[in-house]
Write an enzyme that holds these catalytic residues in place. Structure first.
Site, PDB file in Angstrom:
ATOM      1  N   GLU A 131       0.817  -1.205   0.000  1.00  0.00           N
ATOM      2  CA  GLU A 131       0.000   0.000   0.000  1.00  0.00           C
ATOM      3  C   GLU A 131       0.851   1.255   0.000  1.00  0.00           C
ATOM      4  OE1 GLU A 131      -3.164  -0.218   2.823  1.00  0.00           O
ATOM      5  OE2 GLU A 131      -3.400  -2.374   2.587  1.00  0.00           O
ATOM      6  N   CYS A 149       3.387   8.701   0.577  1.00  0.00           N
ATOM      7  CA  CYS A 149       3.763   7.907   1.738  1.00  0.00           C
ATOM      8  C   CYS A 149       4.028   6.495   1.246  1.00  0.00           C
ATOM      9  CB  CYS A 149       2.648   7.930   2.777  1.00  0.00           C
ATOM     10  SG  CYS A 149       2.999   6.967   4.252  1.00  0.00           S
ATOM     11  N   CYS A 156       5.001  -5.870   8.146  1.00  0.00           N
ATOM     12  CA  CYS A 156       6.031  -5.395   9.080  1.00  0.00           C
ATOM     13  C   CYS A 156       6.217  -6.423  10.183  1.00  0.00           C
ATOM     14  CB  CYS A 156       5.633  -4.047   9.680  1.00  0.00           C
ATOM     15  SG  CYS A 156       6.881  -3.344  10.788  1.00  0.00           S
ATOM     16  N   CYS A 160       4.190  -3.167  16.392  1.00  0.00           N
ATOM     17  CA  CYS A 160       3.841  -2.093  17.331  1.00  0.00           C
ATOM     18  C   CYS A 160       2.351  -2.218  17.662  1.00  0.00           C
ATOM     19  CB  CYS A 160       4.141  -0.725  16.728  1.00  0.00           C
ATOM     20  SG  CYS A 160       5.902  -0.458  16.415  1.00  0.00           S
ATOM     21  N   CYS A 163      -0.394  -0.168  15.655  1.00  0.00           N
ATOM     22  CA  CYS A 163      -0.270  -0.084  14.198  1.00  0.00           C
ATOM     23  C   CYS A 163      -0.877  -1.312  13.531  1.00  0.00           C
ATOM     24  CB  CYS A 163       1.204   0.059  13.812  1.00  0.00           C
ATOM     25  SG  CYS A 163       1.474   0.172  12.030  1.00  0.00           S
ATOM     26  N   CYS A 377      -2.501   7.573   9.335  1.00  0.00           N
ATOM     27  CA  CYS A 377      -1.300   7.052   9.963  1.00  0.00           C
ATOM     28  C   CYS A 377      -1.623   5.882  10.889  1.00  0.00           C
ATOM     29  CB  CYS A 377      -0.622   8.165  10.750  1.00  0.00           C
ATOM     30  SG  CYS A 377       0.977   7.715  11.411  1.00  0.00           S
TER      31      CYS A 377
END
Length: 411
Positions: A131, A149, A156, A160, A163, A377
């Site tokens: 993405e 972005c 990942c 976190c 996220c 975000c």
């Protein structure tokens, strides 16, 4: 007679030399092609003008053909070698037969938010989706700043807690050209030049530093985006900030801090256990001294977790302890599935900001963009991060997200 004999004796030698040169060039070209094919480096996108010139020479062409390739890739943005109309057909065919491709992927899905933000799901060669988000901002003079972005990994591995990307799992690092093509795709969708690039999409850039630096070079030198318009974000990976500093880039380093002390940071960012806060702050200080570029600290505000006035005071003390050159970017939490975190009230955000400013800390609050398209975000996620698409799509842009794609930008 002696002269005639000399000429007769030299001619075969000259012919032999020429033959050896032709054979040598053929061997070099063949070896080069085999090597590139095996190492997946037979992609034109991401190559510099000098590399493209050498490629042309290796194929028996004049060096200016490499300049033409560069123009076609980065100015005209041609996606297929057979569409390189300025280049001889024979050269195009030789490139393709040797396994060379441009290196552009298709857009699988496009999702637009009410504020003009657009999120793209790009289908990679292995049918995984990555993405990228385009964020347009128009200033008072009518000028448009378009930020891309970009992602650096498919998924990942750092997980976190706030996220979405980490919750979707991890598949692999992106190659340099797969990062660059995200910017070109954003430019095509908006029909406008990208002015800023932030490595804040899916993944941890420092875990893929080699390819991130390759993409950075290409975006700066070939796509011609200024280094100061590029930001590389990281949650902190031991020894990588030093490596990045050694390249003396003029880009901004953004550290995802999210807590003013080690104990709290470990709860929010599990990987923080391997990189103590004192060590990471020392590396940020050294980065500033090495590059003269201030470090930006990303701080996601989580209601009742890290948004208290005492947290703001502690954060200010931490930054003052490690010297000047810092900026804090406050990010109100954006909702994601699978977490109990909540966004603080506006009053709490304002108090936190004021407390930092009263202690001489430069601070800004990030404007939330793309929330209704799950492009804000921390929201980037899709179920094909670990498992690729079952079958290749037809390459057409789909105007709406498919129901099974839980599309949800990581910081």
């Amino acid at each position: 007679m002696a002269l005639l004999q000399l000429m007769c004796s030299v001619t075969p030698l000259a012919r032999a030399a020429r033959s050896r040169a032709v054979i040598s060039r053929t061997v070099v070209t063949t070896t080069m092609t085999m090597t590139k094919t095996k190492s997946d480096s037979n992609v034109l996108l991401g190559m510099s003008e000098e590399q493209l010139q050498q490629l042309a020479i290796d194929f028996g062409q004049q060096s200016y053909r490499g300049k033409q390739l560069h123009h076609l890739l980065y100015k005209r943005r041609v996606k297929d070698i057979q569409e390189f109309s300025q280049v001889p057909l024979a050269f195009r065919t030789e490139l393709q037969e040797a396994g060379w491709v441009v290196g552009r992927s298709s857009v699988h899905t496009s999702v637009a938010a009410a504020d003009g933000t657009i999120k793209l799901l790009i289908k990679l060669e292995d049918n995984r989706l990555v993405e990228t988000v385009g964020i347009p901002v128009t200033d008072d003079k009518g000028s448009v700043r378009l930020t891309a972005c970009v992602s650096s990994q498919v998924g990942c591995p750092l997980r976190c807690s706030f996220c979405a990307t980490g919750k979707g799992g991890f598949s692999r690092n992106l190659k340099g050209h797969e990062i660059v093509e995200q910017v070109l795709a954003i430019e095509e969708v908006f029909n406008n030049r990208v002015t800023n690039v932030v490595f804040m999409g899916m993944g941890e850039p420092m875990l893929n530093l080699k390819e991130v630096l390759a993409a950075h070079r290409c975006l700066n030198k070939d796509v011609q985006i200024g280094q100061r318009m590029i930001t590389i974000s990281t949650v902190g990976v031991p020894n990588t900030i030093k490596k990045l500093a050694s390249h003396k880039l003029q880009s901004t380093l953004a550290l995802s801090l999210h807590a003013p002390n080690q104990k709290l940071r470990e709860k929010i960012v599990p990987s923080a256990k391997a990189y103590p806060l004192e060590a990471i702050m020392k590396d940020c200080r050294d980065y500033f001294h090495e590059t003269s570029r201030r470090v930006s600290f990303e701080y996601t505000l989580l209601a009742g977790v890290n948004d208290d006035v005492e947290h703001a005071k502690e954060l200010a003390e931490l930054l003052h302890q490690w010297g000047p050159g810092y900026h804090v970017n406050l990010i109100p939490f954006n909702p994601i599935d699978g977490t109990e975190y909540k966004r603080p009230y506006r009053k709490s955000i304002s108090i936190f900001q004021s407390m930092l400013e009263s202690r001489k800390i430069t601070v800004s609050v990030r404007q939330t963009r793309g929330l209704d398209a799950s492009a804000a975000c921390g929201q980037l996620r899709n179920e094909f991060q670990k498992v690729p698409l079952a079958a290749p799509s037809n390459g057409d842009i789909q105007p709406e997200p498919e129901p099974e794609v839980a599309v949800a930008v990581a910081c």
